[in-house]
Design a protein around this motif. Structure first.
Motif, PDB file in Angstrom:
ATOM      1  N   LEU A 276       0.825  -1.208   0.000  1.00  0.00           N
ATOM      2  CA  LEU A 276       0.000   0.000   0.000  1.00  0.00           C
ATOM      3  C   LEU A 276       0.861   1.262   0.000  1.00  0.00           C
ATOM      4  O   LEU A 276       0.569   2.225  -0.721  1.00  0.00           O
ATOM      5  N   ILE A 277       1.920   1.243   0.789  1.00  0.00           N
ATOM      6  CA  ILE A 277       2.819   2.404   0.847  1.00  0.00           C
ATOM      7  C   ILE A 277       3.452   2.638  -0.518  1.00  0.00           C
ATOM      8  O   ILE A 277       3.538   3.772  -0.993  1.00  0.00           O
ATOM      9  N   GLN A 278       3.867   1.564  -1.182  1.00  0.00           N
ATOM     10  CA  GLN A 278       4.429   1.722  -2.526  1.00  0.00           C
ATOM     11  C   GLN A 278       3.391   2.306  -3.470  1.00  0.00           C
ATOM     12  O   GLN A 278       3.691   3.193  -4.266  1.00  0.00           O
ATOM     13  N   GLY A 279       2.162   1.825  -3.370  1.00  0.00           N
ATOM     14  CA  GLY A 279       1.105   2.331  -4.234  1.00  0.00           C
ATOM     15  C   GLY A 279       0.869   3.821  -4.063  1.00  0.00           C
ATOM     16  O   GLY A 279       0.783   4.553  -5.052  1.00  0.00           O
ATOM     17  N   VAL A 280       0.794   4.275  -2.819  1.00  0.00           N
ATOM     18  CA  VAL A 280       0.538   5.707  -2.601  1.00  0.00           C
ATOM     19  C   VAL A 280       1.767   6.552  -2.933  1.00  0.00           C
ATOM     20  O   VAL A 280       1.633   7.673  -3.426  1.00  0.00           O
ATOM     21  N   CYS A 281       2.958   6.022  -2.699  1.00  0.00           N
ATOM     22  CA  CYS A 281       4.179   6.745  -3.081  1.00  0.00           C
ATOM     23  C   CYS A 281       4.255   6.910  -4.587  1.00  0.00           C
ATOM     24  O   CYS A 281       4.630   7.978  -5.081  1.00  0.00           O
ATOM     25  N   ASP A 282       3.889   5.878  -5.321  1.00  0.00           N
ATOM     26  CA  ASP A 282       3.960   5.929  -6.780  1.00  0.00           C
ATOM     27  C   ASP A 282       3.058   6.994  -7.384  1.00  0.00           C
ATOM     28  O   ASP A 282       3.306   7.468  -8.485  1.00  0.00           O
ATOM     29  N   ILE A 283       2.008   7.374  -6.650  1.00  0.00           N
ATOM     30  CA  ILE A 283       1.124   8.421  -7.163  1.00  0.00           C
ATOM     31  C   ILE A 283       1.276   9.726  -6.372  1.00  0.00           C
ATOM     32  O   ILE A 283       0.455  10.626  -6.474  1.00  0.00           O
ATOM     33  N   GLY A 284       2.370   9.795  -5.590  1.00  0.00           N
ATOM     34  CA  GLY A 284       2.721  11.043  -4.915  1.00  0.00           C
ATOM     35  C   GLY A 284       1.881  11.406  -3.706  1.00  0.00           C
ATOM     36  O   GLY A 284       1.852  12.567  -3.304  1.00  0.00           O
ATOM     37  N   GLN A 285       1.234  10.446  -3.105  1.00  0.00           N
ATOM     38  CA  GLN A 285       0.402  10.705  -1.925  1.00  0.00           C
ATOM     39  C   GLN A 285       1.223  10.491  -0.652  1.00  0.00           C
ATOM     40  O   GLN A 285       1.061   9.513   0.075  1.00  0.00           O
ATOM     41  N   TRP A 286       2.110  11.434  -0.377  1.00  0.00           N
ATOM     42  CA  TRP A 286       3.054  11.303   0.731  1.00  0.00           C
ATOM     43  C   TRP A 286       2.369  11.352   2.088  1.00  0.00           C
ATOM     44  O   TRP A 286       2.790  10.662   3.017  1.00  0.00           O
ATOM     45  N   GLN A 287       1.303  12.135   2.222  1.00  0.00           N
ATOM     46  CA  GLN A 287       0.586  12.181   3.501  1.00  0.00           C
ATOM     47  C   GLN A 287      -0.062  10.830   3.793  1.00  0.00           C
ATOM     48  O   GLN A 287      -0.090  10.382   4.933  1.00  0.00           O
ATOM     49  N   GLU A 288      -0.573  10.182   2.754  1.00  0.00           N
ATOM     50  CA  GLU A 288      -1.169   8.862   2.942  1.00  0.00           C
ATOM     51  C   GLU A 288      -0.100   7.834   3.297  1.00  0.00           C
ATOM     52  O   GLU A 288      -0.329   6.946   4.119  1.00  0.00           O
ATOM     53  N   ALA A 289       1.073   7.959   2.715  1.00  0.00           N
ATOM     54  CA  ALA A 289       2.181   7.059   3.062  1.00  0.00           C
ATOM     55  C   ALA A 289       2.532   7.218   4.542  1.00  0.00           C
ATOM     56  O   ALA A 289       2.718   6.224   5.259  1.00  0.00           O
ATOM     57  N   THR A 290       2.585   8.462   4.994  1.00  0.00           N
ATOM     58  CA  THR A 290       2.874   8.731   6.412  1.00  0.00           C
ATOM     59  C   THR A 290       1.769   8.172   7.307  1.00  0.00           C
ATOM     60  O   THR A 290       2.043   7.571   8.340  1.00  0.00           O
ATOM     61  N   ARG A 291       0.516   8.356   6.885  1.00  0.00           N
ATOM     62  CA  ARG A 291      -0.610   7.834   7.668  1.00  0.00           C
ATOM     63  C   ARG A 291      -0.521   6.314   7.790  1.00  0.00           C
ATOM     64  O   ARG A 291      -0.704   5.751   8.877  1.00  0.00           O
ATOM     65  N   LEU A 292      -0.198   5.640   6.684  1.00  0.00           N
ATOM     66  CA  LEU A 292      -0.067   4.182   6.708  1.00  0.00           C
ATOM     67  C   LEU A 292       1.083   3.738   7.619  1.00  0.00           C
ATOM     68  O   LEU A 292       0.944   2.764   8.372  1.00  0.00           O
ATOM     69  N   LEU A 293       2.200   4.447   7.560  1.00  0.00           N
ATOM     70  CA  LEU A 293       3.327   4.129   8.453  1.00  0.00           C
ATOM     71  C   LEU A 293       2.922   4.260   9.910  1.00  0.00           C
ATOM     72  O   LEU A 293       3.237   3.396  10.737  1.00  0.00           O
ATOM     73  N   ASN A 294       2.217   5.344  10.236  1.00  0.00           N
ATOM     74  CA  ASN A 294       1.765   5.552  11.611  1.00  0.00           C
ATOM     75  C   ASN A 294       0.744   4.501  12.026  1.00  0.00           C
ATOM     76  O   ASN A 294       0.780   4.005  13.157  1.00  0.00           O
ATOM     77  N   GLU A 295      -0.148   4.150  11.102  1.00  0.00           N
ATOM     78  CA  GLU A 295      -1.162   3.137  11.395  1.00  0.00           C
ATOM     79  C   GLU A 295      -0.514   1.788  11.682  1.00  0.00           C
ATOM     80  O   GLU A 295      -0.870   1.106  12.643  1.00  0.00           O
TER      81      GLU A 295
END
Length: 120
Positions: free
Chosen positions: A51-70
């Motif tokens: 999931l983190i790779q997916g959101v990073c690939d489309i530039g959704q850095w806040q979502e990547a951070t949210r997933l890491l925190n989750e």
């Protein structure tokens, strides 16, 4: 899947989520992730890394951070692959300073050493 006698499990869900993310179908992957959780199947580091790779690939850095925190909030910790995904994505998006910060976190946490198998 269930109709055909194939019971969905963590490996099946994670594999499909990974494929969806690689095809930039992140919304579909997130929906499947929600379905997986609602069925009582707990994600693991592989699921989150996809999931983190997916959101990073489309530039959704806040979502990547949210997933890491989750993931950390449920005691699932990033491994060397997770960090590599972050560094790679940040560099591709020309966020070199942020990528360097991730590498420094890896060094501080000794991520590479923790990820290597122990040979007895």
């Amino acid at each position: 899947m269930d109709e055909r006698g194939c019971e969905a499990n963590l490996v099946i869900y994670s594999t499909i989520i990974d494929c969806l993310c690689k095809d930039t179908l992140v919304v579909d992957a997130m929906n499947l992730f929600s379905e997986m959780i609602s069925r009582g199947i707990a994600p693991n580091v592989v699921t989150y890394t996809s999931l983190i790779q997916g959101v990073c690939d489309i530039g959704q850095w806040q979502e990547a951070t949210r997933l890491l925190n989750e993931m950390a909030s449920i005691n699932i910790y990033p491994n060397i692959v997770t960090y590599n995904v972050l560094v790679d994505g940040l560099c591709k998006d020309e966020k070199v300073v942020e990528a360097n910060s991730v590498v420094e976190i890896m060094i501080r946490k000794d991520i590479e050493r923790m990820s290597l198998p122990t040979i007895h």
